[in-house]
Scaffold this motif. Structure first.
Motif, short mmCIF file in Angstrom:
data_model
loop_
_atom_site.label_atom_id
_atom_site.label_comp_id
_atom_site.label_asym_id
_atom_site.label_seq_id
_atom_site.Cartn_x
_atom_site.Cartn_y
_atom_site.Cartn_z
N ALA A 145 2.88 -7.04 3.66
CA ALA A 145 3.78 -8.19 3.68
C ALA A 145 4.76 -8.08 4.84
O ALA A 145 5.16 -9.10 5.42
CB ALA A 145 4.53 -8.30 2.35
N ALA A 146 5.14 -6.88 5.19
CA ALA A 146 6.08 -6.71 6.30
C ALA A 146 5.43 -7.11 7.62
O ALA A 146 6.09 -7.67 8.49
CB ALA A 146 6.54 -5.25 6.36
N THR A 147 4.13 -6.87 7.76
CA THR A 147 3.46 -7.21 9.02
C THR A 147 3.08 -8.68 9.08
O THR A 147 3.01 -9.26 10.15
CB THR A 147 2.20 -6.35 9.22
OG1 THR A 147 1.32 -6.55 8.11
CG2 THR A 147 2.56 -4.88 9.33
N SER A 148 2.84 -9.32 7.93
CA SER A 148 2.41 -10.72 7.93
C SER A 148 3.56 -11.70 7.70
O SER A 148 3.33 -12.90 7.61
CB SER A 148 1.33 -10.94 6.87
OG SER A 148 1.89 -10.76 5.58
N GLY A 149 4.77 -11.22 7.58
CA GLY A 149 5.92 -12.10 7.42
C GLY A 149 6.22 -12.47 5.98
O GLY A 149 6.99 -13.37 5.71
N GLY A 150 5.60 -11.79 5.00
CA GLY A 150 5.85 -12.06 3.59
C GLY A 150 7.11 -11.36 3.11
O GLY A 150 7.88 -10.80 3.89
N ALA A 163 8.63 -8.46 1.74
CA ALA A 163 8.43 -7.03 1.49
C ALA A 163 9.41 -6.53 0.43
O ALA A 163 9.09 -5.61 -0.32
CB ALA A 163 8.60 -6.24 2.78
N VAL A 164 10.58 -7.14 0.36
CA VAL A 164 11.59 -6.71 -0.62
C VAL A 164 11.11 -6.99 -2.03
O VAL A 164 11.29 -6.17 -2.93
CB VAL A 164 12.94 -7.42 -0.33
CG1 VAL A 164 13.95 -7.10 -1.41
CG2 VAL A 164 13.45 -7.04 1.03
N LEU A 165 10.48 -8.14 -2.23
CA LEU A 165 9.98 -8.50 -3.56
C LEU A 165 8.87 -7.54 -4.00
O LEU A 165 8.85 -7.09 -5.15
CB LEU A 165 9.46 -9.93 -3.56
CG LEU A 165 8.95 -10.48 -4.89
CD1 LEU A 165 10.08 -10.50 -5.91
CD2 LEU A 165 8.37 -11.86 -4.71
N TYR A 217 8.95 -0.66 -7.71
CA TYR A 217 9.95 0.23 -8.29
C TYR A 217 10.17 -0.08 -9.77
O TYR A 217 10.40 0.83 -10.57
CB TYR A 217 11.25 0.16 -7.53
CG TYR A 217 11.20 0.79 -6.16
CD1 TYR A 217 10.20 1.68 -5.80
CD2 TYR A 217 12.15 0.49 -5.19
CE1 TYR A 217 10.15 2.26 -4.55
CE2 TYR A 217 12.12 1.07 -3.93
CZ TYR A 217 11.11 1.95 -3.62
OH TYR A 217 11.06 2.52 -2.38
N ALA A 218 10.08 -1.35 -10.15
CA ALA A 218 10.23 -1.72 -11.57
C ALA A 218 9.08 -1.15 -12.39
O ALA A 218 9.28 -0.65 -13.50
CB ALA A 218 10.29 -3.24 -11.71
#
Length: 73
Positions: A39-44, A46-48, A54-55
């Motif tokens: 997601a970080a590379t495709s613009g999505g 990443a935080v979500l 982590y949840a």
């Protein structure tokens, strides 16, 4: 010696469901961390993805801690 087959079956069923649930949660956490990188590379978002992962790991840790609590008490 007499075996209570109903109780044995109940313990087996609960153990099977708990094991599948924990493995499923852990797998979702690993997939979430993998999706974070893509997601970080495709613009999505990443935080979500990281938060969801982590949840899932936190729920796994809580289930394990609860199981240890049940054994100790």
């Amino acid at each position: 010696m007499k075996i209570d087959w109903a109780a044995l079956g109940s313990v087996f069923g609960v153990s099977l469901v708990a094991t599948v649930a924990l493995v499923g949660l852990f797998t979702l956490g690993v997939v979430g961390l993998t999706k974070q990188e893509s997601a970080a590379t495709s613009g999505g978002s990443a935080v979500l993805a990281r938060t969801g992962a982590y949840a899932c790991f936190a729920l796994c840790a809580a289930a394990v801690a609860y199981g240890i609590y049940l054994i100790v008490t």
